[in-house]
Write a protein that holds these residues in place. Structure first.
Motif, PDB file in Angstrom:
ATOM      1  N   LYS A 178       0.829  -1.385  -0.137  1.00  0.00           N
ATOM      2  CA  LYS A 178      -0.228  -0.051   0.151  1.00  0.00           C
ATOM      3  C   LYS A 178       0.883   1.284   0.242  1.00  0.00           C
ATOM      4  N   LYS A 225       0.650   3.900  -2.839  1.00  0.00           N
ATOM      5  CA  LYS A 225       0.724   5.651  -2.634  1.00  0.00           C
ATOM      6  C   LYS A 225       2.195   6.325  -2.926  1.00  0.00           C
ATOM      7  N   SER A 243      -8.274   3.728  -1.306  1.00  0.00           N
ATOM      8  CA  SER A 243      -7.083   4.982   0.497  1.00  0.00           C
ATOM      9  C   SER A 243      -7.080   3.992   1.385  1.00  0.00           C
ATOM     10  N   TYR A 244      -6.064   4.343   2.388  1.00  0.00           N
ATOM     11  CA  TYR A 244      -6.063   3.714   3.416  1.00  0.00           C
ATOM     12  C   TYR A 244      -4.992   3.661   4.849  1.00  0.00           C
ATOM     13  N   GLU A 255      -9.004  -0.044   4.848  1.00  0.00           N
ATOM     14  CA  GLU A 255      -8.963   0.298   3.248  1.00  0.00           C
ATOM     15  C   GLU A 255     -10.425   0.846   3.299  1.00  0.00           C
ATOM     16  N   GLU A 256     -10.509   1.769   2.681  1.00  0.00           N
ATOM     17  CA  GLU A 256     -11.490   2.033   2.051  1.00  0.00           C
ATOM     18  C   GLU A 256     -12.492   0.636   1.589  1.00  0.00           C
TER      19      GLU A 256
END
Ligand code: AMP
Ligand code: GLY
Length: 424
Positions: free
Chosen positions: A107, A111, A119-120, A185-186
């Motif tokens: 992740k 990013k 997103s997270y 996370e989303e």
């Protein structure tokens, strides 16, 4: 040349079947293999984590190339162990296998390099995770950082469920140290697609797309499993999506790993979600997918040994992958009760029918010989029945027809593998 495959499931059977077709291969070993793999390779009774024994075997038997297929030995440095002994091995080194081995790493990588993903936030303490959840939007996804047999992902619909999830992963440690750190996370929605690729550190060659069915029951109900069936190609993976992924996901991932001094050689499996805002990375795996491999390799035209060697040698730019213009469907025959409690040791009947049937394959996931030499069930996932066809509908009809050829006592399968294609 002499080749050794490390692993013993359906994925390794498909790899072994493909490797055995290479005119370059004079002898093929598989450790530990299984009763199906034994038809194309000599099985060697060494576990996938027994690096010293594997290396000694490869040296004593003058193995020219070892292919490490499963995630655990890759993450623990199997390829490094072979290389340290001066032996050629295919797969990412430990410092690159972290792409799958740590969700927090992957992740952060995405990013940092602007690769599209959900997103997270990452958490090392349950207290901080619980505080974060209080203001988070539901549903939400919790992921154990480390390897957890594909089961360390919890989709939580309510705050209460999410809090219980933190308890399960971080405090009860249901997945051991894999849950010392979690990613929150989303939640994304869309169709999932698996894209496997060969990588030589610098260049990437993308294979055809596939779709898995992870839940145990029809209609995507029931528990998450290792995968109950697959089809290839995915009709939802369009040219436009492919172009986007090549530009913003595939090559950028390879470049990011290089920039981090973690040059990746081996297979990158991109788990993608096709959201309404475009493709997003759900996860990376640092290996072939199981059972994606069972539908992708029967469609591949190249000599796979040449492609493995090009990855090791850094000459993948000279290779073009070719796939047949057909389709394949794999239906997993499991032991009833999988992924929880199930019985094994039942005789498997009817396997011989596949040897004479063109375009039909039976890849063994969990099988062995009993004391009398009969082939018996030996796992939750037992067989992957694959068939090719001129299109997905035909491949699916043929695969389901072939599931009737084999019998064992507690045989269970999903009836809706590839059903999504009816919506096309
Ligand atoms: P993973 O092991 O990360 O692929 O997660 C296993 C499964 O959980 C995926 O195949 C998805 O079905 C689901 N999943 C993972 N992450 C998300 C997410 N952010 N949103 C929705 N579903 C997810
Ligand atoms: N089929 C999904 C995986 O291999 O992880």
């Amino acid at each position: 040349m002499k080749v050794l495959i490390v692993g013993g499931g359906g994925r390794e059977h498909a790899i072994a079947w493909k490797v055995a077709q290479s005119p370059k291969v004079e002898k093929l070993y598989c450790a530990p293999g299984n009763a199906g793999i034994a038809e194309v390779a000599e099985c060697v009774d060494i576990g996938v984590m027994e690096f010293d024994r594997l290396v000694t075997f490869a040296r004593e038997n003058t193995v020219d190339l070892t292919i490490v297929a499963p995630d655990d030995p890759l993450a623990a440095g199997a390829v490094d162990a072979f290389e340290a002994a001066g032996l050629r091995a295919f797969g990412p080194r430990k410092n690159a296998a972290i792409l799958e081995g740590s969700k927090a790493f992957s992740k952060d990588l995405m990013k940092k390099y602007g690769i599209p993903t959900a997103s997270y936030e990452t958490f090392d303490s349950a207290e901080a995770a619980l505080a974060y959840l209080e203001q988070a939007k539901m549903p939400i996804v919790l992921k154990a950082d480390g390897l957890a047999l594909g089961k360390g992902v919890l989709i939580c619909n309510t705050l209460k469920e999410a809090k219980m999830g933190v308890q399960t992963l971080m405090l009860d440690k249901q997945f051991g140290i894999a849950g010392n750190r979690i990613v929150i996370e989303e939640f994304m929605t869309g169709r999932e697609v698996s894209v496997l690729s060969f990588v030589d550190g610098k260049n990437i060659r993308v294979m055809t797309s596939a779709q898995d069915h992870k839940r145990a029951k029809d209609g995507d109900q029931g528990l998450n499993t290792g995968g109950m069936g697959t089809f290839s190609p995915s009709p939802f993976y369009t040219k436009e999506i492919d172009d986007f992924c090549r530009k913003y996901i595939y090559q950028p991932t390879v470049d990011a790993m290089r920039a981090e001094n973690r040059e990746f050689k081996g297979i990158i499996f991109f788990g993608l979600m096709l959201t309404k805002d475009g493709p997003r990375v759900l996860e990376y795996n640092a290996r072939f997918g199981d059972p994606e491999t069972q539908v992708v390799l029967p469609r591949m035209k190249n000599d796979i040994v040449e492609v493995f060697e090009a990855c090791i040698d850094g000459t993948l730019d000279q290779v073009e992958l070719e796939f047949a213009d057909n389709a394949a469907v794999c239906v997993v025959l499991a032991s009833d009760g999988y992924p929880e409690h199930y019985e094994k040791g039942y005789p498997i009947l009817g396997l011989e029918r596949f040897t004479k049937a063109d375009g039909y394959y039976v890849f063994h996931a969990g099988s062995k010989w009993d004391a009398n030499g009969a082939i018996v069930t030996n796992g939750g996932r037992v067989l992957g029945v694959t068939a090719t066809g001129s299109n997905l509908k035909e491949a699916r009809a043929r695969a389901y027809e072939a599931t009737k050829w084999v019998e064992f006592e507690n045989k269970y399968m999903r009836q809706d593998i590839g059903k999504a294609i009816d919506e096309m």
